[in-house]
Motif scaffolding. Structure first.
Motif, PDB file in Angstrom:
ATOM      1  N   LEU A 182      -0.059  13.560   7.370  1.00  0.00           N
ATOM      2  CA  LEU A 182      -1.433  14.168   7.383  1.00  0.00           C
ATOM      3  C   LEU A 182      -2.177  14.841   8.423  1.00  0.00           C
ATOM      4  CD1 LEU A 182      -1.931  10.382   5.679  1.00  0.00           C
ATOM      5  CD2 LEU A 182      -0.615  12.611   4.807  1.00  0.00           C
ATOM      6  N   PRO A 231      -1.942  14.541  -0.998  1.00  0.00           N
ATOM      7  CA  PRO A 231      -1.264  15.421  -0.892  1.00  0.00           C
ATOM      8  C   PRO A 231       0.022  14.374  -2.327  1.00  0.00           C
ATOM      9  CG  PRO A 231      -1.858  14.488   1.475  1.00  0.00           C
ATOM     10  CD  PRO A 231      -2.945  14.507   0.641  1.00  0.00           C
ATOM     11  N   ILE A 233       3.543  12.870  -3.289  1.00  0.00           N
ATOM     12  CA  ILE A 233       4.306  11.674  -2.772  1.00  0.00           C
ATOM     13  C   ILE A 233       5.435  12.176  -4.355  1.00  0.00           C
ATOM     14  CG2 ILE A 233       3.278  11.175  -0.902  1.00  0.00           C
ATOM     15  CD1 ILE A 233       3.549   8.598  -2.128  1.00  0.00           C
ATOM     16  N   CYS A 256      -2.648   9.826  -0.103  1.00  0.00           N
ATOM     17  CA  CYS A 256      -1.882  10.640  -0.958  1.00  0.00           C
ATOM     18  C   CYS A 256      -1.764  10.018  -2.203  1.00  0.00           C
ATOM     19  CB  CYS A 256      -0.480  10.195  -0.533  1.00  0.00           C
ATOM     20  SG  CYS A 256      -0.253  10.459   1.037  1.00  0.00           S
TER      21      CYS A 256
END
Length: 167
Positions: free
Chosen positions: A38, A50, A52, A73
């Motif tokens: 990150l 982000p 996932i 995330c």
């Protein structure tokens, strides 16, 4: 006469939009590795949250998702147990995200199998920079060749790659 509109590498990095998608079925990272990843992504520009990809039918993937959500995330649950369903969802979401404007300038993919060759080819055709993180020993050679050695990184080398970055 000086060009006041010229941007430095640092300015470009600050204005560059960065996306990240991560296949947690194929690439597990411990806490330190995840934090370094990150930090690397943030060093490339303005990082969107982000994504996932995981399957909540697998307890270990849920545990990873919970840990990574604490780092900012966003979990995408792919409950389909069909072969490559998670890969297909990641490819679909990325294709949709990059087909609209404005799209990020760079994407970091955390994965390892060649199921993503078509996505990488598509993104490169759109002139999107693609960086891949995977385990070199299990990553597809085709995948490495598509992004090039400069844009492929072994996740086991994250700490040395990110030396100097604050995780």
């Amino acid at each position: 006469m000086t060009d006041n509109h010229r941007t430095t590498a640092k300015q470009k990095s600050q204005s560059q939009r960065v996306a990240m998608s991560w296949d947690t079925q194929n690439v597990y990272l411990n806490q330190d590795q995840a934090e370094f990843l990150l930090a690397f992504a943030k060093s490339q520009g303005r990082l969107e949250p982000p994504k996932i990809y995981y399957n909540s039918q697998h307890k270990n993937q849920v545990n990873d998702k919970n840990r990574l959500e604490k780092l900012g995330c966003i979990g995408v649950d792919v409950r389909d147990s069909a072969k490559n369903s998670l890969d297909k969802q990641l490819v679909f979401d990325c294709s949709k995200r990059f087909a609209i404007k404005p799209s990020p300038d760079l994407i970091i993919l955390v994965l390892g199998d060649r199921d993503f060759a078509g996505l990488i080819t598509f993104l490169k055709a759109l002139r999107i920079t693609v960086i891949v993180f995977a385990r070199r020993k299990s990553a597809s050679k085709k995948l490495i060749n598509l992004v090039g050695e400069d844009n492929f990184h072994d996740v086991d080398e994250l700490s040395s790659l990110c030396a100097g970055l604050k995780p």
